[in-house]
Design a protein around this motif. Structure first.
Motif, short mmCIF file in Angstrom:
data_model
loop_
_atom_site.label_atom_id
_atom_site.label_comp_id
_atom_site.label_asym_id
_atom_site.label_seq_id
_atom_site.Cartn_x
_atom_site.Cartn_y
_atom_site.Cartn_z
N PRO A 48 -9.58 -4.06 -2.03
CA PRO A 48 -8.43 -2.98 -2.70
C PRO A 48 -8.24 -1.86 -1.57
O PRO A 48 -7.17 -1.59 -1.50
CB PRO A 48 -9.10 -2.45 -3.86
N ILE A 49 -9.24 -1.56 -0.73
CA ILE A 49 -8.89 -0.53 0.16
C ILE A 49 -8.30 -1.08 1.24
O ILE A 49 -7.39 -0.53 1.75
CB ILE A 49 -10.42 -0.14 0.80
N GLY A 50 -8.51 -2.53 1.52
CA GLY A 50 -7.72 -3.17 2.69
C GLY A 50 -6.19 -3.16 2.29
O GLY A 50 -5.31 -2.61 3.15
N GLY A 51 -5.97 -3.52 0.92
CA GLY A 51 -4.44 -3.40 0.66
C GLY A 51 -4.03 -1.93 0.43
O GLY A 51 -2.80 -1.84 0.85
N MET A 52 -4.70 -1.04 0.01
CA MET A 52 -4.19 0.36 -0.04
C MET A 52 -4.09 0.78 1.21
O MET A 52 -2.99 1.70 1.31
CB MET A 52 -5.33 1.00 -0.74
N THR A 53 -4.90 0.47 2.31
CA THR A 53 -4.50 0.90 3.70
C THR A 53 -3.17 0.54 4.11
O THR A 53 -2.23 1.30 4.66
CB THR A 53 -5.70 0.44 4.49
N LEU A 54 -2.65 -0.47 3.64
CA LEU A 54 -1.61 -1.30 4.13
C LEU A 54 -0.68 -0.44 3.30
O LEU A 54 0.62 -0.33 3.79
CB LEU A 54 -1.42 -2.84 3.99
N ALA A 55 -0.68 -0.44 2.05
CA ALA A 55 0.46 0.12 1.17
C ALA A 55 0.71 1.70 1.73
O ALA A 55 1.65 2.31 1.66
CB ALA A 55 -0.24 -0.04 -0.22
N GLN A 56 -0.26 2.26 2.17
CA GLN A 56 -0.20 3.67 2.39
C GLN A 56 0.60 3.83 3.73
O GLN A 56 0.96 4.91 4.15
CB GLN A 56 -1.37 4.45 2.49
N LEU A 57 0.76 2.73 4.58
CA LEU A 57 1.62 2.83 5.91
C LEU A 57 2.81 2.03 5.49
O LEU A 57 3.49 1.71 6.40
CB LEU A 57 0.76 2.02 6.88
N GLY A 58 3.12 1.89 4.15
CA GLY A 58 4.47 1.18 3.96
C GLY A 58 4.67 -0.16 3.65
O GLY A 58 5.81 -0.47 3.28
N ALA A 59 3.80 -0.86 3.68
CA ALA A 59 3.74 -2.32 3.11
C ALA A 59 3.97 -2.51 1.68
O ALA A 59 3.51 -1.48 0.80
CB ALA A 59 2.59 -3.23 3.46
N GLU A 60 4.65 -3.33 1.51
CA GLU A 60 4.79 -3.68 -0.21
C GLU A 60 3.61 -4.92 -0.46
O GLU A 60 3.57 -5.69 -0.11
CB GLU A 60 6.21 -4.44 -0.56
#
Length: 395
Positions: free
Chosen positions: A20-32
């Motif tokens: 989840p941290i990996g996914g959130m890191t990407l989401a916080q940089l604009g990824a869907e």
């Protein structure tokens, strides 16, 4: 600002901390980032701490900015829908140990040849592990505390580091695909993150080259001068000197430069050297302790800040939230958000600045219908039929 990862779509099938941290890191940089969970949520849906409503503050904290889809993943129909979403996105982030079956790379890449799968495992050979079992084995708890009894820290450091490795590895794989058109499965073992860190910090070589095993030192800084001190008003501060400028700053702030110099002379060590200060740490601490004990935290802060000393107050979570401006909207990292099921809370964006503002975590399954329509083109009637069949959550 334009989000760095705008246009990237990632499906996440995960639980707990690292993925989840990996996914959130990407989401916080604009990824869907679309997180898929089983109906009712995965095993981490109710982890403490909880809001008065029963909503997990842990879950909402680790899933900010994502979209949430829930499916009956124990059914062929639910697995088919999930596989379709993964193929449409082209990138999967997961910590589920599915080497075979519907979520294996072989099966999913048959649907999407350029699929990128980023998978977290426990050990390099596919064994199970969690942060706490890895940490126990890697040596750090035996070097923590002040005696031979191992002391666990409460920070899941290897989970956090693994989450950032997952995001980095996924971005590297996506860059390779952009250049070559090739996807692939990339794996990361949680235990390897811990063992690599121990090696990178020199502890493996220290054993091999010097036959030395780092002992527990309490709050002393290993290899340089640093320790905690008590203030007159019952607070504690951490003081450190990892450069000669910082060391001289301590003498200037406390007015004890001459007495500290005498320590070096008496012990015949060079206090302009980190090793010398480490060797004389007990005597240096004895000189400095009365200075701290005679002053309040506010007085210590004024003196040390004026001299550019490297220090920090010990704070519990409550003191950090209530007193520290770094944990407030005064810091661009933070902003208040309205979190469903929780209320208005202070949330962190990406520490990479400038960052897009923090976004709430979704309600569990709240994006299911929209995602199935957007990615798979399902009609409202088809979605209703899946709901009636128990493949999607009711109500």
């Amino acid at each position: 600002m334009t989000a760095s990862l705008d246009g990237m779509r990632v499906v996440e099938v995960s639980a707990f901390v690292a993925a989840p941290i990996g996914g959130m890191t990407l989401a916080q940089l604009g990824a869907e980032v679309i997180r898929i969970d089983p109906l009712g949520g995965n095993i981490d849906i109710g982890r403490w701490p909880l809001a008065p409503s029963g909503t997990s503050l842990y879950w909402t904290g680790l899933n900010k900015g994502k979209r949430s889809v829930t499916l009956a993943l124990n059914t062929p129909e639910g697995q088919e829908l999930a596989a379709g979403l993964i193929a449409s996105a082209g990138i999967l982030l997961t910590n589920l140990p599915a080497a075979t079956g519907w979520m294996s790379f072989a099966v999913l890449s048959a649907r999407r040849p350029d699929l990128i799968m980023m998978r977290l495992t426990g050990t390099h050979d596919g064994g199970n592990a969690i942060d706490y079992t890895v940490n126990a084995a890697v040596g750090f708890p035996t070097a923590t505390g002040e005696d031979e009894r191992p002391v666990n820290h409460v920070l899941p450091a290897w989970d956090v580091a693994a989450g950032l490795y997952l995001a980095t590895g996924l971005l590297a794989a996506e860059r390779r695909r952009a250049r070559s058109g090739e996807g692939g499965e990339v794996t990361l073992a949680l235990s390897d993150v811990a063992y690599a860190t121990a090696a990178n910090l020199g502890y493996v070589a220290d054993v091999q080259v010097n036959g030395h095993v780092r002992p527990p030192l309490g709050n002393w800084l290993y290899g340089a001068f640093g320790r905690d001190f008590a203030t007159r008003d019952g607070r504690r501060v951490m003081l450190a000197a990892i450069s000669n400028r910082q060391w001289r700053g301590i003498g200037k702030a406390t007015g004890l430069s001459d007495k500290l110099a005498l320590v070096g002379q008496a012990m015949e060590v060079n206090l302009e050297d980190e090793g010398g200060r480490y060797a004389a740490r007990e005597a240096i601490g004895a000189v400095l302790a009365p200075w701290f004990a005679a002053r309040t935290l506010a007085e210590v802060r004024t003196a040390l800040d004026a001299a550019g000393v490297l220090w920090g107050p010990y704070q519990d979570f409550g003191q950090m939230v209530r007193e520290d401006p770094r944990c407030s909207p005064a810091n661009p990292l933070f902003a208040e958000i309205e979190q469903p099921g929780v209320g208005r809370v202070l949330a962190a964006a990406s520490p990479l600045q400038p960052a897009i503002p923090p976004r709430p975590a979704p309600r569990l399954g709240g994006d299911t219908d929209a995602v199935l329509t957007e990615l798979l083109g399902l009609s409202a009637d088809r979605i209703a039929a899946y709901r009636e069949a128990g493949i999607l959550a009711r109500g």
